[in-house]
Design an enzyme around this catalytic site. Structure first.
Site, mmCIF file in Angstrom:
data_model
loop_
_atom_site.group_PDB
_atom_site.id
_atom_site.type_symbol
_atom_site.label_atom_id
_atom_site.label_comp_id
_atom_site.label_asym_id
_atom_site.label_seq_id
_atom_site.Cartn_x
_atom_site.Cartn_y
_atom_site.Cartn_z
ATOM 1 N N LYS A 13 21.305 16.184 14.115
ATOM 2 C CA LYS A 13 21.713 15.363 15.034
ATOM 3 C C LYS A 13 21.909 14.148 14.325
ATOM 4 O O LYS A 13 21.390 13.798 13.247
ATOM 5 C CB LYS A 13 20.833 15.148 16.023
ATOM 6 N N ASP A 61 11.993 15.333 18.818
ATOM 7 C CA ASP A 61 13.372 15.767 18.721
ATOM 8 C C ASP A 61 13.654 16.944 18.989
ATOM 9 O O ASP A 61 14.781 17.671 19.049
ATOM 10 C CB ASP A 61 13.987 15.461 17.212
#
EC number: 2.7.1.148
Length: 313
Positions: free
Chosen positions: A15, A148
């Site tokens: 990401k 995350d």
């Protein structure tokens, strides 16, 4: 489905944080975050196979030494410890596995490669063990492993609040093109947050309030919804960028070079040290990469990724 599979492989994206707004550290030691996660096509593959005891192997261009505290192993053990309500007639009695990670995301690069491994392991092991567990239940479990990790399961684009683990999915209307510039050495996320706190105490930076953060999110989401690379570039922001730059000053040279070469936007991803350069289109991304390579920088050309952790055929 894999009705009799003895081995399962998942693929999970890394990401970029298009926006990372960081609030003041709370009494619990954590910082409230408002972030916009953006999955990209640099993936971690996790292969699991039935085994009598836990084993871990790591391969690929971004390998690191395996250890017992690896997040993928922790994910597997956590799922095994909570699996009883989800057992089916096909679930093996002993829940353990061998796990092989093929790493492509820069290690310690601010792109959540370890979190992607954990997310991929949860999805892979749930399939391997034939557990009757929903994707949302896996997302909830993922939140216990790290902020995350839930995004690794959901993928695409999402707004993260709280510690970054409370997710709201966002629709992005086009594929965006990126050139990633990894650094040779990882940066410690705790060290970057500690530097953030030092800079706040010194008055060098100010924590972002929730109201201000949500206003910044609105600009990012508007750009994503419109598919407007120029507007997205203008709305990129990372409150950890300045602390990261004080710990790794050479990253500023990469940011400046990206601007000089005509990148639409440039940002340090997460706590760094990977620099993400936004390109106008695929042709522009290829040109940026070639120019950076000619100047001695490693590059990864990639695009948006619209899927979270998923089982490969």
């Amino acid at each position: 489905m894999h009705p009799a599979a003895q081995q399962i492989t998942t693929r999970t994206p890394g990401k970029i944080n298009l926006l990372l707004a960081v609030g003041a550290r709370g009494a619990d030691g954590y910082h409230p975050l408002v972030t916009v996660f953006h999955a990209v096509g640099v993936h971690e593959d996790v292969t699991v196979a039935r085994a009598a005891e836990w084993r871990l192997a790591i391969t690929g261009p971004r390998r690191l030494p395996p250890d017992d505290d690896n997040l993928a192993l922790r994910a597997g053990r956590l799922l095994a410890s909570r699996a009883d309500p989800w057992r089916t007639a096909a679930t093996p009695r002993t829940l353990a596995a061998s796990i092989t990670l093929r790493k492509r995301v820069p290690v310690g690069g601010g792109m959540a490669g370890g979190s992607a491994d954990a997310a991929g392991a949860l999805v892979a092991l749930a399939r391997l063990w034939r557990l009757d567990v929903t994707r949302q239940q896996l997302v909830d479990l993922a939140g216990e492993l790290g902020a995350d990790v839930p995004f690794g399961i959901s993928g695409g684009v999402a707004i993260g609040t709280g510690r970054g683990d409370r997710l709201t999915q966002v629709i992005a209307r086009r594929t965006f093109h990126w050139v990633l510039v990894p650094d040779a050495e990882p940066l410690s996320t705790p060290a970057v947050y500690a530097r953030f706190d030092e800079m706040v105490a010194d008055g060098a930076i100010t924590p972002t309030t929730r109201e201000a953060a949500l206003a910044r999110v609105e600009r990012v989401v508007t750009a994503l919804s419109a598919g407007d690379a120029a507007a997205l570039a203008a709305s990129l922001g990372n409150d950890l960028q300045e602390p990261a730059l004080t710990l790794r000053p050479r990253l500023q040279q990469v940011l400046d070079l990206g601007a000089e070469l005509g990148a639409a936007g440039a940002i340090v991803s997460g706590s760094g040290p990977t620099v993400a350069l936004l390109a106008r289109d695929a042709h522009h991304a290829a040109g940026l990469s070639q120019s950076l390579l000619a100047r001695g920088h490693e590059t990864i050309v990639t695009t948006s990724s619209h899927r979270g952790a998923h089982v490969l055929p």
